[in-house]
Structures are given as structure tokens and as C-alpha cells.
Design a protein around this motif. Structure first.
Motif, PDB file in Angstrom:
ATOM      1  N   LEU A  19      -5.828 -40.647 -34.020  1.00 34.38           N
ATOM      2  CA  LEU A  19      -4.781 -39.624 -34.082  1.00 34.38           C
ATOM      3  C   LEU A  19      -3.901 -39.639 -32.839  1.00 34.38           C
ATOM      4  O   LEU A  19      -2.669 -39.606 -32.942  1.00 34.38           O
ATOM      5  N   THR A  20      -4.521 -39.695 -31.665  1.00 33.00           N
ATOM      6  CA  THR A  20      -3.694 -39.674 -30.460  1.00 33.00           C
ATOM      7  C   THR A  20      -2.829 -40.922 -30.397  1.00 33.00           C
ATOM      8  O   THR A  20      -1.647 -40.849 -30.071  1.00 33.00           O
ATOM      9  N   PHE A  21      -3.413 -42.065 -30.758  1.00 38.04           N
ATOM     10  CA  PHE A  21      -2.636 -43.294 -30.702  1.00 38.04           C
ATOM     11  C   PHE A  21      -1.529 -43.281 -31.752  1.00 38.04           C
ATOM     12  O   PHE A  21      -0.378 -43.636 -31.469  1.00 38.04           O
ATOM     13  N   GLY A  22      -1.885 -42.851 -32.954  1.00 35.88           N
ATOM     14  CA  GLY A  22      -0.894 -42.811 -34.030  1.00 35.88           C
ATOM     15  C   GLY A  22       0.284 -41.934 -33.648  1.00 35.88           C
ATOM     16  O   GLY A  22       1.451 -42.356 -33.716  1.00 35.88           O
ATOM     17  N   VAL A  23      -0.005 -40.729 -33.209  1.00 36.89           N
ATOM     18  CA  VAL A  23       1.066 -39.800 -32.847  1.00 36.89           C
ATOM     19  C   VAL A  23       1.838 -40.335 -31.651  1.00 36.89           C
ATOM     20  O   VAL A  23       3.075 -40.334 -31.644  1.00 36.89           O
ATOM     21  N   GLY A  24       1.111 -40.806 -30.640  1.00 34.39           N
ATOM     22  CA  GLY A  24       1.764 -41.296 -29.429  1.00 34.39           C
ATOM     23  C   GLY A  24       2.672 -42.479 -29.710  1.00 34.39           C
ATOM     24  O   GLY A  24       3.810 -42.522 -29.248  1.00 34.39           O
ATOM     25  N   LEU A  25       2.184 -43.428 -30.517  1.00 34.95           N
ATOM     26  CA  LEU A  25       2.982 -44.615 -30.817  1.00 34.95           C
ATOM     27  C   LEU A  25       4.211 -44.243 -31.647  1.00 34.95           C
ATOM     28  O   LEU A  25       5.324 -44.693 -31.362  1.00 34.95           O
ATOM     29  N   ALA A  26       4.001 -43.405 -32.649  1.00 31.20           N
ATOM     30  CA  ALA A  26       5.115 -42.998 -33.505  1.00 31.20           C
ATOM     31  C   ALA A  26       6.213 -42.359 -32.656  1.00 31.20           C
ATOM     32  O   ALA A  26       7.398 -42.660 -32.818  1.00 31.20           O
ATOM     33  N   LEU A  27       5.807 -41.495 -31.750  1.00 29.17           N
ATOM     34  CA  LEU A  27       6.793 -40.834 -30.902  1.00 29.17           C
ATOM     35  C   LEU A  27       7.459 -41.830 -29.962  1.00 29.17           C
ATOM     36  O   LEU A  27       8.673 -41.771 -29.733  1.00 29.17           O
ATOM     37  N   ALA A  28       6.675 -42.732 -29.426  1.00 31.87           N
ATOM     38  CA  ALA A  28       7.242 -43.707 -28.496  1.00 31.87           C
ATOM     39  C   ALA A  28       8.306 -44.537 -29.202  1.00 31.87           C
ATOM     40  O   ALA A  28       9.371 -44.797 -28.655  1.00 31.87           O
ATOM     41  N   ILE A  29       8.018 -44.931 -30.435  1.00 29.61           N
ATOM     42  CA  ILE A  29       8.997 -45.729 -31.180  1.00 29.61           C
ATOM     43  C   ILE A  29      10.211 -44.885 -31.536  1.00 29.61           C
ATOM     44  O   ILE A  29      11.354 -45.288 -31.333  1.00 29.61           O
ATOM     45  N   ALA A  30       9.942 -43.684 -32.037  1.00 31.12           N
ATOM     46  CA  ALA A  30      11.048 -42.828 -32.469  1.00 31.12           C
ATOM     47  C   ALA A  30      11.989 -42.517 -31.313  1.00 31.12           C
ATOM     48  O   ALA A  30      13.195 -42.424 -31.496  1.00 31.12           O
ATOM     49  N   LEU A  31      11.439 -42.352 -30.135  1.00 31.45           N
ATOM     50  CA  LEU A  31      12.276 -41.936 -29.011  1.00 31.45           C
ATOM     51  C   LEU A  31      12.720 -43.115 -28.149  1.00 31.45           C
ATOM     52  O   LEU A  31      13.261 -42.933 -27.072  1.00 31.45           O
ATOM     53  N   GLY A  80      11.362 -35.809 -33.077  1.00 30.52           N
ATOM     54  CA  GLY A  80      11.302 -35.195 -31.747  1.00 30.52           C
ATOM     55  C   GLY A  80      11.093 -33.694 -31.835  1.00 30.52           C
ATOM     56  O   GLY A  80      10.243 -33.139 -31.140  1.00 30.52           O
ATOM     57  N   TRP A  81      11.829 -33.056 -32.711  1.00 30.55           N
ATOM     58  CA  TRP A  81      11.703 -31.598 -32.814  1.00 30.55           C
ATOM     59  C   TRP A  81      10.340 -31.169 -33.333  1.00 30.55           C
ATOM     60  O   TRP A  81       9.746 -30.216 -32.824  1.00 30.55           O
TER      61      TRP A  81
END
Lengths: 539, 448, 302
Positions: A321-333, C33-34
Motif C-alpha cells: 500500500l505505501t509503495f503503491g500510493v507513493g509511486l502513483a503520487l510520484a508519477i502523477a506529480l 494530488g487533491w
């Protein structure tokens, strides 16, 4: 490709170890000619080395005096490593590895070895002292002889020889020495203007402040009487005491002076013939008994399997979960044209920036069934932390909240390491962004991140704090043989056994558990590493 | 080439010797620090403590207001944040009168116990700690506290309080406060003292039914269940945690949680929870909040909560918990006191400070002012109780209480019993929950 | 830099905005992001609210307090609590130790990435495995160790801030070394090999070629170490816990607030924790350009 370090055996570069002055130079020209002058880099190096060597020499006498062999061994090893690495010209890898290794040795390896050692002892709350400390403790136990006089006391000194000036409850005064009690006549006692006694014969009265370093002497002073020995109770009072135990150094036996019962030292404790024991005992080496106990302990076997399964679910789930969320955010941003990236990123780091023991407690409050803000906002009555399944979901959610910024940071950093050329080349070859991500970005990312995921797994496997702070491992498992909760992990469950069962904290037992859990986690990790090794070889 | 190396080596050795010489200098002053050295020496060796070292070494009469690590003061005392300021006053006086240095170090209350076990034998512990009598089982078996002869002052103290510090025949502490829980009643919402607990429940439920209040009884359950706060009701049904031996000490073989009385109490807790009289969600905060705001007419709590009630301006009285099911509720009694470490560097200073300075009515009254716990000193208690009905109320409620078991086996009880309450409050069969808990405790004790 | 004629997957120039296109390109990123911010910040808003609330309890609090007060902050910064000391101690200890940790970790990562030597694999494995050992006795072990060190070198022993910093350096080799090594591995070896051929020594390669290239990961590791040290409680408590309150770090000092259950000071605790998080956020804002900007690309080409 050669397996050798390109620098190895390269004369020019090894020689330049001693010519660090080229550092500011745009085109480094290592030359033997410049080796004659000491450069600031070299001087600094020598200064540091000299400081370390000097400190070692300075500390040596104290370490010997304190008989602190571990420290001596580690310090000697550190100094030898340093000198070996930096005063010789070979061993280039060592020059890079030694600083970190020394600190790891002192503050990581030593504590682990200590735990390993403790796991082979009976160390527990009642077996914490050394044998001598335990004997001292028992033999210093005295009891006031009932019905005897309480004395007022002044402590006297004649050139280092101590004595007591005593006044009993009938206002008679005495001089008390190791010889015995001696009634005093007024002419021997000297008083000051206020009537306070200031001297007896050649003895002068000591103030309390004079005794800062002579407590043991005062406490050791016993004035023999028929009932027992007069000893100081406080600085200004004394009473008749008798020792509870006497210890015979020749036989090693301890005798209760009251009852006459004789105690024999058995397995780190004074034990009477009837099997009764005296606390405190002392720490002894017991081999693998603690390990045997882990495997034969009924209490541990109780809900073990249930706890173990959840432990894996929790650790793997947390990493995923932490990796999934962290990676998704890293890519998105991670998009050059995106506005507000910096703000997003900075705000997303906040959960990680706050002390986790605080945020875990805040989550516990927010998830409270009756008063928690989440139920209030939802207008619901959801037992977030009470229902076995929901509690597990909640624990995972909170741990994701606590941990995703770490993965986010790591992924953001690691994504930067992937040269755009590689992605561009992939596009040129006609791959879609998704294919590029799968074939190029992901494998590259995994090289950097895979070891972290393994480490994260190991960390979460033993993530006692989150489990404990959020819900103390609860809700409880109904009818378990020993107290255990649905969100308990191995470490929280077994430590409770080690620290709360029977007579209290059992460090030896807890350490054995720690070693076993370590072996378990380490072997899982080691197996995973074989896979990352394969990955590493690709590049 | 060779000669250059030798030159380097010589330079290196020279540097090493210089550093060695410098650092061994400071090493020497350290070892002599205990003697009467000059102020300068003390300052150079404690550079790390920097601005906090205000003391001079030796016979100076200054006191450390801010403690540094052990051995910088002649007498070191560990206390919690509530008691530290009070003890500091007496410590300063003690230091001044005798020309020694005294440091009072503030630690968390439970921290004091846990740290003493490690720090004492390592030579980094204090001379005196404050603590609770039920720590004795652990502290005595760890060998870190020394017996204290109270003969000279014993007469001035409540016998029960002194006896609480009796562990296996020796006394290990000078008591300063006795604490137990009692019923705290909001006199606006519930003007009459309830004759029985059943009356209390009826009255509270009636108030809840007409919307005056939300929580009938503010009994702290901490989100799981709280064996300490629930104990009086258990005892009223005849339940108990450990049976007693002939000499009054607790017998860990006899666990009374699943006795007939214990099981009856379990059923009653099930009822109370079903009726909504008590709630598992009553954390300490919630208890304080709901009683302070008039959302709860009754609270069962201890003297530590009164400050918050006073600040909120709620009108209340403290009285014994009324009889439950015809039986007398008996709370646990906790006694706090001063103990002397068996690894004290200056045991004589320690015993002198405890017996001559802290056993006085003045000191005991000052400690009451700070912590609100009824003093163990009889005269201090009488003086305080005379114009403080709350103290009197807690005193009466504690009259028939049981001292909290100090035996180490008590450590095996808390989690299991807490779990049992949590299960009852979430719908498990109460008797089964208590039976399981008792079995768990027996297993834990046997495995210990 | 890359030429504009090449396809730029990351930032294609968009001449005109249509919503659909914008959303596919950037809009969804803002949406993600939001959502993430809502998840990340909700508890934080809750903590902020607690820090402004005069009521010192957690459960009785509402999201928007009835009254606002800055009393909690005032009390911390100007009251009896040596909060500012804790703050300075923490910044000094965590800052100093994380710089050294990052440096030592980079040194080791360089060796592991670029050199082949006996024990390399074992060494790599060990640095990671050693940190997996359950820390049950860490407190006791570190405490006893520091007591002994105090006996020999009082200035770095128990109760000293310098001593705590040294204990932290023990964790320099570990997960972060792996993270860096992974990053180092992605820097083409030709770079340092050609420098070596030109006559550069290994430390010149390290300091002048490798370190600038890996600046992003240095920033990441520094930040991670800094955050880890700011939050550390166990080691700080073992080393400083019974010293002078002026010497505490933030986590030790704040934890003491919570320790006495009958004296809960949630508001102050919340305010103290929030202020503790500020340096991290500032540091992150400052380091972001190193972490995020495409240094690798530029340098590789140059």
C-alpha cells in the motif's frame, strides 16, 4: 568486463592518495613531484587520524581499569581499521567503507551482539545483578531490633577514624566506637555557645556536608551492644540493628540469622533446602534454555498461527500500500509543466514530518467509535477499532498514511535517476507511454527500490509502535489461551508474554524471541535478495 | 621515498601524542572531580553539559536547579512533574543547610520505575525515587531498593500506608500520599446521595431519559476496559483478584476473577453496558469532559481528576461508592512514597533527607497541595481534611479498600482482565469472558 | 539539453487547451494530488485545530474549535518549558548527524557500486540485515554502552548531545546505502572510467564526477535521515532521557508531555509537534529542486 575496480593497481591514482591538492583543479594531473608538500587534505586526514589514535591511547588506561573489554576490543578494532585503511595505499574500497563500518560496529553490531548474549542468559527482573551485587544486597539487609533504644547521633572524626556521639531517650550520652558503647562524662564533651556539641575528646563533630565521600565508612561503622549493633539510620539518628543474612565466602552459603535456614547458590539464586528462593538472584549463562522455552511454551503456542498469518498480511500489505500510493503520487506529480507541484509535494511530506507517536495517537482518537471525528462526520457508528476485520483495515490504513510519504520521496528521487534518453529511445522505437513505463521505467526503478521494499517489509514485520499506539493489538481474540488481539503481530504478542507473564520482565526470553524473529525475517529477506541480485546483474 | 615515509610517520605519531596528551589531561580531571577540585576543573570536564552546570564542585553551597547527569550532585532525586517543584523546595533547603548539592530530576512517573532497574546497577541511578507501593514486587526482586527504617517517624503515619510499603517483612518506603477512587456526584444534577448503586443507576437513567445528560456514569474504561476503575464493583459482588494468606499477603495461586462473585460481577457489567449506563468509549478525557460539562451526573474517579472539575466550576461532592447488590464496594488503594535506591551513592544523605525532611507535616502538606492526593501523614491528613471535604470523601471511600497487590504476578493480570472487559462491552458472554481471563492469567503465571 | 525536435514524453508543448486534452495531460494529476492531500492532511488539520483549542483534550474537540487561542504556542515558546532548547538541539543533532550519515553512506555506496572486492556481497547484505534486528533491547544496550563510554570519554557518553549524534551515525550504513548504490549503478560507468584513463584518482572521480551527478539522491537521503532522526524517540531517550531537560530533543521532550496520563496537554503537544514538522517541510521545499530537477540528464550530456 573486468571484475576489478578500475582504480585497482593503477599506480597514478593510488599514489595521488597522498596528493589531494588536485581537487580544485579542473584537469587533475596527479604528479609525484607535488608529493613533497603536505596539502591541506593530507594534513586534515592526519589530524583526524592522530586525534583518533590519541583518543584511543588516552582512553586505554581507563578502559583497562574499568575492565571494559568490549569497548577495548571495538575501539582497538576501529583504530586498526582506520590506520590500515588510510595509512596504506592499497585497500581502496576500505577507504570508503571504514568510516560507516566503525560506527555501525559500535552502535548497531554491539547492541545486536548484546541481545544475542542476553538471550543465552537468565536475565530477568530478578536476575539482573551480578552475583556480588546480589550478595551485597542481601547481606546489607538489616532490621531494627524491636524494643531497643533510638539514639540521637552526631558523627565524630579523629584524623580519619570515625565514631558516634549518641544520646539515648533518657538524655544519657555515649561515645560509640567499634569497641563498644562508652558512657561519657561532661568534661569530655565540648560544646559551643549554643550548647551544640562540637567535639568529644580528640574527636570533632562532622557536618553532613563533610560526609559526601565517606558514606560507606559511616554505614560500615557498627557499635556492638548486647542486643545487636548500633548503626546510623540517618545523619542524626541511630538505632540497634541486626543483619538478616550472613554470607560465608568460603562455602558460598547464605544463612538467615533469624531462622537459621541455609541457602545455597543454585542457578543464579540463593535456594533453601525446601526449594524456596531469595530475590534478587543474579544473571548467569544458561545456554539455549530460552530458545527451548520458546518452542515448548504452551502460552506462545496458543494463538500463534493466527498472529503469524496476520503478521505477514500486515507487513506485506503495508509495503504494497505505501509503495503503491507513493509511486502513483510520484508519477502523477512528476510532470514538468504541472503547476503547483512543489506545493503538492511539500504538503504530502507532512504526515511523515510529524512525530509518528503523536499521529498514531491522533488516529486512534479520530477512529474512536463514539467520540471520533470520522464517525461524527459520517454520522455513523462504525466500530473502526473494535471489529476484528475493520480493526485490521484501520491499522493498514493508518500505517499507509504514516508510510506513503517515504515511498513517495524515494520514488520521486529514483524516477529522476532514469535518464530521459532511455525513455526517449523507447518512444522512438514506437512504444506507448504505458509500455515504456512497464519495460523501461519500472525495471529501472525496481533496481533502486527493491532493497528498500525488502527493508520496509522487515521494518513493518516488527512495527510494534503502530500496532501498540493505535489499538494495543486489540480487539482481543475471544477465548485465546493467552491474551492476544486480532491486530497483534508476533513481536507485540510475544513481548507481552516476556514482559507481563509470571514475575515480570524477562529480558533473556525476550531476546531469544527477538533472535528467532530476526532469523525468520532475515531468511525471507535473503531469499528476496536472490531475486534483486538477478535484477542487479542486468545493468 | 623511504625516508619520506618515516618522516610522515614521525609527524603522525607526534600529532597522536599531542592529542593523547591533551585528552588525557581532561581525563585526569574527571577522575579527581569527586574530590575537592577547583571550579575550573569541573567546568572543563563538563563541557557537554555546558550552560546547565551552574554548580561548583566540592564543598560549595550552591544547588543545581537544573540536574545534569548523575554524579554532578551529592544527592540525586527522581520525581515526576507533579512532585518535582515541591521536592525541589525541600531539596534546596537541605542542600543549603548542609552545604551539599542536590539535584531533582524530572521523569515520567512510570519511567522512574523502569529506568531505575537499568540505571541503578549501572551506577547512573538516583539516590531517592518517588514511586507507588505496588512497584515493590519488581523493585525488591530486582534488588534496586533498600529497606528504610521508619521507627523514628512511623507513629506519625497512617498504619495502612506504612504497611503498604512492607514487602516480605521489610519496609521500603516513606509514604506521602494515599489514593483511591470514589464516587464524585454533581450536586446540581443529583442533589441526593444515592443509598445504593441501583438507586444511582435508576436516577442516572431517568436523567438520561429526559435528555438532561448523555452519559449516566462517567466510569473510565479507556476504550477497552479498566480493571482498576471497575474493581470496587467486582468486590461488591464478592469477586477479587488474588486471595489472601493468613498473614494478609496476597496469594497468587488463588485467582478470584472467575469465583462466583467475580462471575456475578461480570454479568452485572454486561447489564450496565447494555443499559448504556457505562460506555467502553469513556476515556480519561471523556470522563473529565462529560462530568465537567454536566453531561454526566456521577463519576467514579480519583483525586487526580478534581483539578479539572474545579476549573470547570462544576459543583460536586466526593463520597464512598454506595453498596452494589447489597455488597460493599472496595477500591484498590495505592500508596505513593519515597524509596532509597540500594545503589545510592550517598545512602546516608538519602535516608536523612527522606526521614528528616520529607516526613514532616509541612512537607507532606506541600505534596498534597501539588498532587491533591490525601497525605499519608496523619496530622497533615487531619489538617487538610478539616477544611477540605473532598479529601475527607476520598479518605472515607478508601477506609475499606484493598492495597493494590505489589506481588509481581499482578503484571499478568492487567492485559487479560482488560481484554475480558473489552469483550463483555462488545457483546461476548460476560461469565465466559471472565472465565477465559482467569485461565489466561493462570497460564501466564505458570509460564513465568 | 534535449532538442525540441525529439518527442518529449514528459512535456509535450500544448499549443491550445481543450479540457479533455488538459485533463489527460495534467488535470488528472491535480485530481490525484487533491485526493492525496485530503487523505494526507485531514489528520493534520485535526492537529492544527487541537493546537488552537483552549481545551486540552483530544476526544472532546471539534474540527472547528469554539474559541481559538495561541496560548499553546505562546506557552511553548515563551513559557517554562524549554521548548526552544529542544528545538535547537534537534536541529543541531539531526542536521549534523544526517549530513555525516549521508556522506558516509555515499562513500560506502560508491565502493559498493564501483569496486569489486572480497566480501562485497556479504557487506551489502549485512548493512541491510543488521537493521532488521528487533530493537527490543536497543534501549538497554545503548544505555549500558553509553554509561561505559561516559566512564572513558565523558564528553561523548551518556547524557551528551554529541554522544547521541555518534549513536545516530551507527545507522549511516543501511537502507540508505542501498538506495544510493542503486542510484550510483544507474550512472554510466564509462564516465568514471574515462576520467580514470585521463589520470584522475578514485577520490577525484568520487568528489568531482559522481557526487554532483547523484545530488538528487543525496538530497533524498539527507531528508530521509533528517526526518528519521527528528522523529527518533528510543535512542534519544536512552541517551538523553535522564539528563537535563534543556538537553532533550523534541521527541523526548514532547513525549514527556504525554507521559503522565493525568496531566494531558494535548493542545501544547499538538502545537509542539506541528512546529517540529516545520523544518522538515522547509527543508523539503529547499531541497526539492535537487531532488526533482533533471540534473542527471544535463550532467550526463555535459
Amino acid at each position: 568486463m573486468s571484475d576489478r575496480n578500475p582504480a585497482d593497481g593503477d599506480d597514478a591514482s593510488t599514489d595521488s592518495v597522498s596528493t589531494a591538492e588536485g581537487r580544485g583543479d579542473q584537469t587533475p594531473r596527479p604528479s609525484r613531484a607535488s608529493a613533497g608538500m603536505p596539502t591541506w587534505g593530507l594534513v586534515l586526514k592526519l589530524l583526524v587520524l592522530a586525534a583518533v589514535n590519541g583518543a584511543f591511547l588516552a582512553g586505554l588506561p581507563t578502559m583497562l581499569e574499568n575492565q571494559w573489554w568490549t569497548g577495548l576490543a571495538v575501539a582497538a578494532m576501529a583504530v586498526i581499521l582506520l590506520d590500515w585503511a588510510y595509512l596504506t595505499k592499497k585497500n581502496i574500497p576500505a577507504k570508503y567503507l571504514v568510516p560507516g563500518t566503525i560506527f555501525a560496529l559500535a552502535f548497531q553490531v554491539v547492541p545486536v551482539v548484546y541481545s544475542g548474549y542476553i538471550s543465552l542468559t537468565n536475565s530477568s527482573i530478578s536476575h539482573r545483578l551480578s552475583e556480588q551485587q546480589a550478595i551485597d544486597n542481601l547481606t546489607s539487609r538489616v532490621s531494627n531490633v524491636p524494643g531497643t533504644t533510638l539514639y540521637q547521633l552526631a558523627i565524630l572524626d579523629d584524623d580519619g577514624e570515625l565514631a558516634f556521639y549518641l544520646i539515648d531517650d533518657t538524655d544519657e550520652d555515649f561515645l560509640g566506637t567499634t569497641e563498644g558503647l562508652e558512657p561519657l562524662t561532661d568534661d569530655r564533651v565540648e560544646t559551643d555557645a549554643d550548647g551544640d556539641v562540637i567535639a568529644v575528646d580528640d574527636f570533632v563533630v562532622l557536618g553532613l556536608g563533610d560526609l559526601a565521600d565517606r558514606q560507606d565508612e559511616v554505614l560500615a561503622l557498627e557499635v556492638p551492644t548486647d542486643d545487636g549493633a548500633i548503626r546510623a539510620t540517618t545523619f542524626s539518628s541511630a538505632a540497634v540493628y541486626e543483619s538478616l543474612y550472613s554470607y560465608d565466602e568460603a562455602t558460598g552459603l547464605l544463612t538467615n540469622n533469624d531462622t537459621g535456614v541455609v541457602y545455597e547458590p543454585i542457578e543464579g539464586q540463593f535456594t533453601a533446602a525446601d526449594g524456596s528462593t531469595l530475590d534478587p538472584g543474579w544473571q548467569i549463562f544458561i545456554g539455549f534454555d530460552n530458545y527451548v522455552r520458546v518452542f515448548t511454551n504452551d502460552a506462545i503456542r496458543g494463538p500463534f498461527l493466527q498472529v503469524l498469518i496476520w503478521n505477514y498480511v500486515f507487513a506485506i500489505g503495508s509495503v504494497a500500500l505505501t509503495f503503491g500510493v507513493g509511486l502513483a503520487l510520484a508519477i502523477a506529480l512528476n510532470h514538468p509543466g504541472m503547476r503547483g507541484q512543489k506545493i503538492y509535494r511539500a504538503l504530502l511530506v507532512i504526515p511523515y514530518a510529524l512525530p509518528s507517536f503523536m499521529t498514531a495517537l491522533v488516529w486512534a482518537g479520530m477512529l474512536n467509535q463514539e467520540f471520533g471525528v470520522i464517525n461524527k462526520l459520517l454520522g455513523a457508528d462504525i466500530p473502526w477499532l473494535r471489529d476484528p476485520t475493520l480493526a485490521k483495515v484501520s491499522v493498514l490504513m493508518v500505517n499507509t498514511w504514516l508510510g506513503f510519504p517515504y515511498m513517495f520521496l524515494v520514488c520521486t528521487g529514483a524516477l529522476q535517476a532514469i535518464p530521459d534518453e532511455m525513455k526517449e529511445a523507447s518512444y522512438v522505437d514506437g512504444a506507448s507511454p504505458r509500455q515504456t513505463f512497464r519495460r523501461i521505467v519500472m525495471p529501472m526503478l525496481m533496481i533502486a527500490v527493491a532493497p528498500l521494499l525488502i527493508a520496509s517489509f522487515a521494518f513493518n514485520f516488527n512495527n510494534f509502535n503502530v500496532i501498540y499506539l493505535l489499538n494495543q493489538g486489540g480487539p482481543p481474540i475471544e477465548g485465546a489461551a493467552t491474551p492476544a488481539g486480532h491486530t497483534d503481530i508476533l513481536i507485540s504478542y510475544t513481548y507481552r508474554l516476556a514482559f507481563e507473564s509470571g514475575s515480570g520482565a524477562q529480558w533473556g526470553f525476550a531476546s531469544a524471541i527477538a533472535v528467532l524473529i530476526f532469523l525468520m525475517v532475515a531468511s525471507v529477506s535473503a531469499i528476496s535478495f536472490r531475486r534483486t541480485r538477478a535484477l542487479e546483474e542486468i545493468v | 621515498m623511504r625516508s619520506k615515509r618515516i618522516a610522515w610517520f614521525a609527524l603522525f605519531m607526534a600529532l597522536a601524542m599531542v592529542v593523547a596528551a591533551c585528552s588525557s589531561d581532561s581525563g585526569d580531571t574527571t577522575t579527581t572531580e569527586g574530590d575537592t577540585t577547583t571550579t575550573v576543573a569541573a567546568e572543563t570536564t563538563t563541557t557537554e553539559a555546558m550552560e546547565t552546570t551552574t554548580t561548583a564542585a566540592g564543598g560549595d553551597t550552591t544547588t543545581t536547579t537544573v540536574p545534569v547527569v548523575r554524579a554532578d550532585a551529592d544527592l540525586v532525586i527522581w520525581a515526576d512533574d507533579t512532585r518535582t517543584p515541591v521536592i525541589q523546595v525541600f531539596a534546596d533547603r537541605f542542600a543549603e543547610e548542609n552545604g551539599i548539592t542536590v539535584a531533582v530530576q524530572e521523569l515520567g512517573f512510570q519511567d522512574i520505575r523502569d529506568r531505575l532497574v537499568t540505571a541503578g546497577p549501572a551506577g547512573e541511578g538516583p539516590d531517592i525515587i518517588i514511586g507507588a507501593h505496588d512497584w515493590l514486587g519488581q523493585l525488591v526482586s530486582a534488588g534496586v531498593v533498600a529497606p528504610l527504617d521508619l521507627s523514628s517517624v512511623e507513629g506519625n503515619f497512617s498504619e495502612a500506608a506504612v504497611q503498604a510499603f512492607n514487602y516480605e517483612g521489610a519496609i521500603y518506603g516513606l509514604p506521602y500520599a494515599v489514593e483511591n477512587i470514589a464516587l464524585v456526584r454533581n450536586t446540581d444534577l443529583a442533589p441526593d446521595s444515592p443509598a445504593t448503586f441501583e438507586d444511582l443507576v435508576d436516577n442516572a437513567l431517568a436523567l438520561q431519559a429526559d435528555g438532561t445528560i448523555t452519559l449516566p456514569l462517567a466510569l473510565q474504561e479507556n476504550g477497552n476496559g479498566d480493571p482498576f476503575h471497575n474493581y470496587p464493583i467486582v468486590t461488591a459482588f464478592g469477586g477479587y483478584v488474588f486471595g489472601t494468606n493468613a498473614d494478609g499477603s496476597y496469594n497468587p495461586e488463588d485467582i478470584g476473577i472467575d469465583s462466583d462473585g467475580g462471575l456475578a460481577a461480570a454479568e452485572y457489567f454486561g447489564e450496565l453496558s447494555d443499559q448504556g449506563v457505562i460506555s467502553i468509549d469513556t476515556l480519561y478525557d471523556v470522563m473529565i469532559e462529560s462530568f465537567s460539562t454536566g453531561q454526566s451526573p456521577y463519576a467514579i474517579t480519583g483525586p487526580w481528576a478534581l483539578n479539572a472539575f474545579d476549573e470547570a466550576g462544576v459543583n460536586y461532592v466526593v463520597e464512598p461508592i454506595p453498596s452494589v447488590n447489597g455488597g460493599d464496594p472496595r477500591p484498590f488503594i495505592g500508596v505513593q512514597g519515597f524509596m532509597v535506591s540500594s545503589f545510592a551513592e550517598n545512602p546516608l544523605f538519602a535516608s536523612t533527607f527522606v526521614l528528616d525532611f520529607m516526613a514532616t507535616e509541612e512537607a507532606q502538606a506541600a505534596l498534597f497541595e501539588a498532587g491533591g492526593r490525601p497525605p499519608a501523614h496523619t496530622a497533615a491528613f487531619d489538617a487538610v481534611a478539616a477544611d477540605n471535604p473532598n479529601v475527607k470523601g476520598f479518605g472515607e471511600a478508601g477506609q475499606n479498600g484493598y492495597p493494590m497487590p505489589a506481588i509481581p504476578e499482578m503484571g499478568s493480570v492487567w492485559q487479560a482482565w482488560t481484554d475480558a472487559y473489552a469483550l463483555i462491552f462488545t457483546g461476548t458472554d460476560p461469565a465466559q469472558a471472565f472465565t477465559d481471563a482467569a485461565d489466561q492469567i493462570r497460564t501466564l503465571i505458570a509460564e513465568g | 539539453m534535449t532538442t525540441t525536435s525529439e518527442p518529449r514524453p514528459v512535456a509535450p508543448p500544448v499549443p491550445r487547451r481543450s479540457f479533455g486534452k488538459w485533463f489527460r495531460d495534467k488535470g488528472w494529476r491535480h485530481l490525484v494530488g487533491w485526493v492525496a492531500l485530503a487523505f494526507a492532511l485531514f489528520p493534520v488539520i485535526w492537529i492544527i485545530s487541537a493546537s488552537l483549542n483552549p481545551l486540552q483534550t483530544l476526544t472532546s474537540q471539534t474540527l472547528i474549535p469554539d474559541e481559538f487561542t495561541l496560548e499553546n504556542y505562546r506557552e511553548l515558546l515563551f513559557g517554562d518549558v524549554p521548548y526552544t532548547n529542544w528545538y535547537i538541539n534537534t536541529l543541531l543533532i539531526a542536521g549534523g548527524a544526517s549530513i555525516l550519515m549521508t556522506f558516509m553512506s555515499a562513500l560506502a555506496a560508491y565502493a559498493f557500486s564501483r569496486m569489486r572486492f572480497r566480501g562485497r556481497r556479504v557487506g551489502l547484505m549485512s548493512v541491510l540485515l543488521i537493521q532488521m534486528f528487533p530493537q527490543v533491547l536497543a534501549f538497554v544496550a545503548i544505555f549500558l554502552l553509553m554509561v561505559q563510554i561516559k566512564g572513558v570519554f565523558p564528553s561523548i557518553g551518556l547524557g551528551t548531545r554529541l554522544g547521541l549524534s555518534l549513536v545516530y551515525l551507527g545507522g549511516a550504513l543501511g537502507v540508505n546505502t542501498w538506495l544510493m548504490k542503486g542510484f550510483f549503478d544507474t550512472v554510466p560507468k564509462d564516465l568514471d572510467e574515462s576520467a580514470m584513463v585521463d589520470g584522475a584518482s578514485h577520490h577525484q572521480v568520487f568528489f568531482r564526477i559522481i557526487l554532483p551527478l547523484v545530488a538528487p539522491i543525496l538530497a533524498v537521503v539527507f531528508l530521509l535521515s533528517f526526518i528519521f532522526l527528528i522523529n527518533d524517540f528510543v535512542l534519544a531517550d536512552a541517551v538523553l532521557g535522564q539528563g537535563s531537560p534543556e538537553d532533550y530533543t523534541l521527541s523526548v521532550g514532547l513525549f514527556r508531555f504525554l507521559n503522565d496520563q493525568f496531566n494531558q496537554r494535548w493542545g501544547m503537544f499538538a502545537a509542539g509537534s506541528l512546529m517540529a514538522g516545520v523544518p522538515v517541510v522547509i527543508l523539503f521545499l529547499f531541497l526539492q529542486k535537487y531532488i526533482v530537477s533533471g540534473l542527471t540528464q544535463g550532467a550526463v550530456k555535459g
